[in-house]
Design a protein around this motif. Structure first.
Motif, PDB file in Angstrom:
ATOM      1  N   LYS A 102       0.831  -1.209   0.000  1.00  9.69           N
ATOM      2  CA  LYS A 102       0.000   0.000   0.000  1.00  9.69           C
ATOM      3  C   LYS A 102       0.870   1.265   0.000  1.00  9.69           C
ATOM      4  N   ALA A 103       1.931   1.240   0.835  1.00  7.43           N
ATOM      5  CA  ALA A 103       2.828   2.399   0.882  1.00  7.43           C
ATOM      6  C   ALA A 103       3.511   2.604  -0.465  1.00  7.43           C
ATOM      7  N   TYR A 104       3.911   1.494  -1.104  1.00  5.18           N
ATOM      8  CA  TYR A 104       4.555   1.583  -2.422  1.00  5.18           C
ATOM      9  C   TYR A 104       3.598   2.166  -3.457  1.00  5.18           C
ATOM     10  N   GLU A 105       2.353   1.675  -3.457  1.00  4.75           N
ATOM     11  CA  GLU A 105       1.374   2.172  -4.427  1.00  4.75           C
ATOM     12  C   GLU A 105       1.071   3.649  -4.188  1.00  4.75           C
ATOM     13  N   GLU A 110       1.860   9.209  -5.934  1.00  4.27           N
ATOM     14  CA  GLU A 110       2.334  10.563  -5.652  1.00  4.27           C
ATOM     15  C   GLU A 110       3.441  10.963  -6.635  1.00  4.27           C
ATOM     16  N   ILE A 111       4.338  10.022  -6.911  1.00  2.00           N
ATOM     17  CA  ILE A 111       5.428  10.319  -7.861  1.00  2.00           C
ATOM     18  C   ILE A 111       4.860  10.582  -9.251  1.00  2.00           C
ATOM     19  N   ARG A 112       3.861   9.787  -9.655  1.00  2.00           N
ATOM     20  CA  ARG A 112       3.251   9.998 -10.965  1.00  2.00           C
ATOM     21  C   ARG A 112       2.582  11.368 -11.051  1.00  2.00           C
ATOM     22  N   LYS A 113       1.866  11.749  -9.975  1.00  2.00           N
ATOM     23  CA  LYS A 113       1.230  13.071  -9.969  1.00  2.00           C
ATOM     24  C   LYS A 113       2.282  14.168 -10.089  1.00  2.00           C
ATOM     25  N   SER A 114       3.345  14.040  -9.263  1.00  2.00           N
ATOM     26  CA  SER A 114       4.412  15.039  -9.304  1.00  2.00           C
ATOM     27  C   SER A 114       5.055  15.076 -10.688  1.00  2.00           C
ATOM     28  N   ILE A 117       2.769  16.892 -13.088  1.00  2.00           N
ATOM     29  CA  ILE A 117       2.809  18.342 -12.855  1.00  2.00           C
ATOM     30  C   ILE A 117       4.085  18.950 -13.441  1.00  2.00           C
ATOM     31  N   GLU A 118       5.221  18.284 -13.170  1.00  4.23           N
ATOM     32  CA  GLU A 118       6.488  18.780 -13.706  1.00  4.23           C
ATOM     33  C   GLU A 118       6.494  18.735 -15.233  1.00  4.23           C
ATOM     34  N   LYS A 119       5.942  17.658 -15.776  1.00  2.00           N
ATOM     35  CA  LYS A 119       5.882  17.524 -17.230  1.00  2.00           C
ATOM     36  C   LYS A 119       5.040  18.635 -17.842  1.00  2.00           C
ATOM     37  N   LYS A 120       3.879  18.920 -17.198  1.00  2.00           N
ATOM     38  CA  LYS A 120       3.001  19.991 -17.706  1.00  2.00           C
ATOM     39  C   LYS A 120       3.712  21.343 -17.622  1.00  2.00           C
TER      40      LYS A 120
END
Length: 205
Positions: A102-105, A110-114, A117-120
């Motif tokens: 669960k912590a990994y997911e 969170e990493i994907r969201k970040s 955001i950085e990509k955008k």
């Protein structure tokens, strides 16, 4: 006297012989009785030791069975405790794995969201930079075209003046000025060429 002595001696010998025989018989009887007593005592001792051995053997077997039973109970208890501990460890391990999953997911989300955001933000910055560079390129091209047009116009005027053969001093002065202007324009043209090279490199980037 001699005859009396002989008779007495003979009687004494007979008595002694008789006594010896009686002693011999008594001795043999004693020896036989001793042997019988010895055999009886040996038999009694054998029976005693046999009974004691059987008692000890029975006690040993009984104690061995008790010890075996105790060991079996201890083994069963240890086995049950081991199985219980094993199940507890497996349950704890499964719970830890689930928590880690669960912590990994959550971290991955969170990493994907970040990352998105950085990509955008990078895409927006890239678009702005690209628009700015395109505007600079267009401005430089327009400026370059204007300078080229001015050069062409000045060249045509010079050719027209040469054809008209207008060689008065004022025209000579103007021609010198024109030559100076051409030199300046050539310098600017060289700068513009360098700017074109830079623009081409920027376009490649």
């Amino acid at each position: 006297l001699f005859h009396l002595f002989v008779v007495t001696a003979s009687s004494t010998c007979e008595k002694l012989e008789k006594a010896r025989n009686e002693l011999q018989i008594a001795y043999e009887g004693f020896v036989q009785q001793h042997r019988a007593d010895k055999i009886e005592r040996e038999n009694q001792l054998k029976e005693f030791y046999t009974r004691e051995f059987e008692k000890l053997q029975s006690t040993y077997i009984e104690e061995a069975e008790k010890y075996k039973t105790q060991l079996q109970e201890q083994f069963d208890n240890l086995h049950a405790a081991h199985e219980t501990t094993k199940l507890e460890i497996e349950a704890s391990h499964s719970e830890k794995i689930e928590l880690l999953q669960k912590a990994y997911e959550a971290s991955l989300t969170e990493i994907r969201k970040s990352h998105e955001i950085e990509k955008k933000a990078l895409e927006d910055l890239l678009n702005k930079k690209q628009e700015s560079l395109e505007k600079q390129i267009n401005d430089l091209k327009s400026e370059n075209d204007d300078l080229n047009e001015q050069l062409k116009s000045e060249e045509q005027k010079r050719i027209s003046r040469e054809k008209a053969n207008l060689k008065n001093p004022q025209i000579m002065y103007l021609e010198q000025e024109l030559e100076s202007l051409k030199a300046v324009l050539e310098i600017k043209n060289e700068k513009l060429h360098q700017q074109d090279v830079k623009l081409m490199k920027m376009e490649k980037l």
